[in-house]
Scaffold this active site. Structure first.
Site, PDB file in Angstrom:
ATOM      1  N   SER A 151       0.870  -1.186   0.000  1.00 31.27           N
ATOM      2  CA  SER A 151       0.000   0.000   0.000  1.00 31.27           C
ATOM      3  C   SER A 151       0.900   1.226   0.000  1.00 31.27           C
ATOM      4  O   SER A 151       2.058   1.147   0.440  1.00 31.27           O
ATOM      5  CB  SER A 151      -0.870   0.014   1.258  1.00 31.27           C
ATOM      6  OG  SER A 151      -1.443   1.296   1.455  1.00 31.27           O
ATOM      7  N   TYR A 164      -2.655  -0.873  10.529  1.00 30.89           N
ATOM      8  CA  TYR A 164      -2.578  -1.137   9.079  1.00 30.89           C
ATOM      9  C   TYR A 164      -1.259  -0.625   8.496  1.00 30.89           C
ATOM     10  O   TYR A 164      -0.565  -1.343   7.758  1.00 30.89           O
ATOM     11  CB  TYR A 164      -3.779  -0.471   8.406  1.00 30.89           C
ATOM     12  CG  TYR A 164      -3.906  -0.713   6.918  1.00 30.89           C
ATOM     13  CD1 TYR A 164      -4.475  -1.881   6.431  1.00 30.89           C
ATOM     14  CD2 TYR A 164      -3.464   0.240   5.998  1.00 30.89           C
ATOM     15  CE1 TYR A 164      -4.606  -2.097   5.064  1.00 30.89           C
ATOM     16  CE2 TYR A 164      -3.597   0.035   4.631  1.00 30.89           C
ATOM     17  CZ  TYR A 164      -4.169  -1.133   4.164  1.00 30.89           C
ATOM     18  OH  TYR A 164      -4.306  -1.348   2.815  1.00 30.89           O
TER      19      TYR A 164
HETATM   20  P1  NAI Z   1     -11.428  -5.996  -0.386  1.00 30.97           P
HETATM   21  O1  NAI Z   1     -11.975  -5.869   0.981  1.00 30.97           O
HETATM   22  O2  NAI Z   1     -12.364  -6.013  -1.537  1.00 30.97           O
HETATM   23  O3  NAI Z   1     -10.510  -7.269  -0.521  1.00 30.97           O
HETATM   24  C1  NAI Z   1      -9.851  -7.881   0.538  1.00 30.97           C
HETATM   25  C2  NAI Z   1     -10.014  -9.358   0.355  1.00 30.97           C
HETATM   26  O4  NAI Z   1      -9.224 -10.061   1.337  1.00 30.97           O
HETATM   27  C3  NAI Z   1     -11.479  -9.791   0.559  1.00 30.97           C
HETATM   28  O5  NAI Z   1     -11.873 -10.644  -0.483  1.00 30.97           O
HETATM   29  C4  NAI Z   1     -11.450 -10.520   1.886  1.00 30.97           C
HETATM   30  O6  NAI Z   1     -12.424 -11.540   2.012  1.00 30.97           O
HETATM   31  C5  NAI Z   1     -10.049 -11.105   1.856  1.00 30.97           C
HETATM   32  N1  NAI Z   1      -9.598 -11.492   3.187  1.00 30.97           N
HETATM   33  C6  NAI Z   1      -9.701 -10.791   4.343  1.00 30.97           C
HETATM   34  N2  NAI Z   1      -9.238 -11.532   5.366  1.00 30.97           N
HETATM   35  C7  NAI Z   1      -8.838 -12.724   4.847  1.00 30.97           C
HETATM   36  C8  NAI Z   1      -8.286 -13.892   5.389  1.00 30.97           C
HETATM   37  N3  NAI Z   1      -8.030 -13.991   6.707  1.00 30.97           N
HETATM   38  N4  NAI Z   1      -7.992 -14.916   4.563  1.00 30.97           N
HETATM   39  C9  NAI Z   1      -8.249 -14.830   3.231  1.00 30.97           C
HETATM   40  N5  NAI Z   1      -8.786 -13.737   2.662  1.00 30.97           N
HETATM   41  C10 NAI Z   1      -9.080 -12.700   3.454  1.00 30.97           C
HETATM   42  O7  NAI Z   1     -10.377  -4.787  -0.512  1.00 30.97           O
HETATM   43  P2  NAI Z   1      -9.230  -4.560  -1.583  1.00 30.97           P
HETATM   44  O8  NAI Z   1      -9.074  -3.107  -1.719  1.00 30.97           O
HETATM   45  O9  NAI Z   1      -9.436  -5.367  -2.782  1.00 30.97           O
HETATM   46  O10 NAI Z   1      -7.951  -5.086  -0.779  1.00 30.97           O
HETATM   47  C11 NAI Z   1      -7.039  -6.020  -1.325  1.00 30.97           C
HETATM   48  C12 NAI Z   1      -5.626  -5.700  -0.863  1.00 30.97           C
HETATM   49  O11 NAI Z   1      -5.248  -4.446  -1.407  1.00 30.97           O
HETATM   50  C13 NAI Z   1      -5.465  -5.576   0.645  1.00 30.97           C
HETATM   51  O12 NAI Z   1      -4.244  -6.165   1.045  1.00 30.97           O
HETATM   52  C14 NAI Z   1      -5.409  -4.081   0.860  1.00 30.97           C
HETATM   53  O13 NAI Z   1      -4.675  -3.744   2.015  1.00 30.97           O
HETATM   54  C15 NAI Z   1      -4.676  -3.643  -0.405  1.00 30.97           C
HETATM   55  N6  NAI Z   1      -4.828  -2.241  -0.762  1.00 30.97           N
HETATM   56  C16 NAI Z   1      -6.043  -1.721  -1.165  1.00 30.97           C
HETATM   57  C17 NAI Z   1      -6.117  -0.395  -1.549  1.00 30.97           C
HETATM   58  C18 NAI Z   1      -7.375   0.242  -2.005  1.00 30.97           C
HETATM   59  O14 NAI Z   1      -7.395   1.482  -2.085  1.00 30.97           O
HETATM   60  N7  NAI Z   1      -8.425  -0.485  -2.326  1.00 30.97           N
HETATM   61  C19 NAI Z   1      -4.928   0.455  -1.538  1.00 30.97           C
HETATM   62  C20 NAI Z   1      -3.745  -0.182  -1.071  1.00 30.97           C
HETATM   63  C21 NAI Z   1      -3.700  -1.492  -0.726  1.00 30.97           C
HETATM   64  C1  BGC Z   2      -6.256   1.587   2.112  1.00 28.38           C
HETATM   65  C2  BGC Z   2      -7.407   2.382   1.552  1.00 28.38           C
HETATM   66  C3  BGC Z   2      -6.946   3.794   1.231  1.00 28.38           C
HETATM   67  C4  BGC Z   2      -5.678   3.798   0.398  1.00 28.38           C
HETATM   68  C5  BGC Z   2      -5.123   5.213   0.211  1.00 28.38           C
HETATM   69  C6  BGC Z   2      -5.087   1.655   1.175  1.00 28.38           C
HETATM   70  O1  BGC Z   2      -4.021   0.904   1.665  1.00 28.38           O
HETATM   71  O2  BGC Z   2      -6.653   0.218   2.293  1.00 28.38           O
HETATM   72  O3  BGC Z   2      -8.455   2.411   2.496  1.00 28.38           O
HETATM   73  O4  BGC Z   2      -7.971   4.460   0.501  1.00 28.38           O
HETATM   74  O5  BGC Z   2      -4.695   3.001   1.022  1.00 28.38           O
HETATM   75  O6  BGC Z   2      -5.058   5.925   1.414  1.00 28.38           O
END
Ligand code: NAI
Ligand code: BGC
Length: 266
Positions: A151, A164
């Site tokens: 991130s 986080y």
């Molecule tokens: P999301 O909430 O749609 O996806 C997260 C996924 O991880 C979900 O499918 C959830 O069920 C799964 N998950 C959670 N706990 C788990 C576990 N214990 N075992 C297996 N799966 C599990 O959110 P998003 O945005 O797609 O997040 C994906 C990755 O991207 C995360 O690591 C998040 O930190 C990272 N990220 C997201 C950003 C954003 O702006 N959307 C920015 C930077 C990083």
């Molecule tokens: C976080 C989001 C956030 C983004 C930018 C990600 O790592 O999961 O919630 O919008 O960083 O701040």
């Protein structure tokens, strides 16, 4: 630039939704077999599998909590049982459990550490073991590729989200140390560090016009990211087009890490 991933196999953790799902779809469109790992949303995971099969690809859905060692072992075994080999791991699963620091419970701290950091350790260790055993083979120039979902908060401090930012800061040096250790085995390890991308994890930050306007003050490029922005980099890092890259963090953030507050000051 040639992206030749056809016939290779990927595990994408947490890929029933969001960035994981977009990465899984992107890799499947390039001809990869994909393991959709999910924690609790079986229906969405099956839906992702169907979407890949409709494209003519191969996929399976496997339930596993990435913070539990035996479940991670089962996930990788299911992949080898179904496809016989593994070429790419996208260690994507992650969550937030936000609180002001003085209000943060040990449970919130431990939850984020166990999924966002220990979950990466467990999945990457399993992948590295398999890659070492397989060695470099007909599928490409390396023995395997690991992509960690980090991130912008691996470098941007984040008040109200200390657990986080600490976990993602950990992912940064975890990935680099791993890259250093595994390079001699021809295993490449890189991170994607997304900025604000439109998914469920940050719905509060984009759902209303007011929230989106506020968010955009942090993004010089003037738009929120879409999951495909991340999937495109994932495809590049998975392929031999990035064969000379290891230990790199690719920021996909519309300039969020460029200290946008300094545009008109300093
Ligand atoms: P999301 O909430 O749609 O996806 C997260 C996924 O991880 C979900 O499918 C959830 O069920 C799964 N998950 C959670 N706990 C788990 C576990 N214990 N075992 C297996 N799966 C599990 O959110 P998003 O945005 O797609 O997040 C994906 C990755 O991207 C995360 O690591 C998040 O930190 C990272 N990220 C997201 C950003 C954003 O702006 N959307 C920015 C930077 C990083
Ligand atoms: C976080 C989001 C956030 C983004 C930018 C990600 O790592 O999961 O919630 O919008 O960083 O701040």
């Amino acid at each position: 630039m040639e992206i030749n991933l056809r016939g290779q196999t990927a595990i994408v953790t947490g890929s029933s939704t969001g960035l994981g799902r977009a990465c899984a779809m992107g890799l499947a469109r390039e001809g990869m077999n994909v393991v959709i790992n999910y924690h609790s949303s079986e229906e969405e995971a099956n839906d992702a599998v169907r979407e890949i099969e409709d494209l003519g690809g191969k996929a399976i859905a496997v339930q596993a909590d990435v913070s539990r060692e035996e479940e991670v072992g089962r996930l990788f075994k299911a992949c080898l049982d179904a496809f016989g080999h593994l070429d790419v791991l996208v260690a994507n699963a992650g969550l937030q459990a936000d609180a002001a620091f003085t209000e943060m419970t040990l449970e919130q701290w431990n939850k984020v550490m166990s999924v966002d950091l220990t979950g990466q350790f467990l999945a990457c260790r399993e992948a590295a073991r398999i890659f070492k055993k397989q060695g470099v083979h007909a599928h490409g120039r390396s023995a395997g590729k690991i992509i960690c979902m980090s991130s912008v908060h691996d470098v941007i401090p984040w008040a109200g989200h200390v657990n986080y930012a600490t976990a993602k800061g950990g992912v940064k040096l975890f990935m680099k140390s791993l890259a250093q250790e595994l390079a001699a085995d021809k295993i490449r390890v890189n991170s994607i560090a997304p900025g604000a991308i439109r998914t469920d994890i940050n719905r509060d930050a984009w759902e209303t016009d007011k929230a989106l306007d506020e968010l955009l003050t942090l993004i010089p490029y003037g738009r929120i990211g879409e999951p495909e922005d991340v999937a495109n980099i994932c495809i590049f890092l998975a392929s031999d087009a990035s064969d000379y890259m290891t230990g790199a963090t690719v920021y996909v953030d519309g300039g969020m890490t460029l200290y946008p507050g300094f545009r008109h000051g300093g």
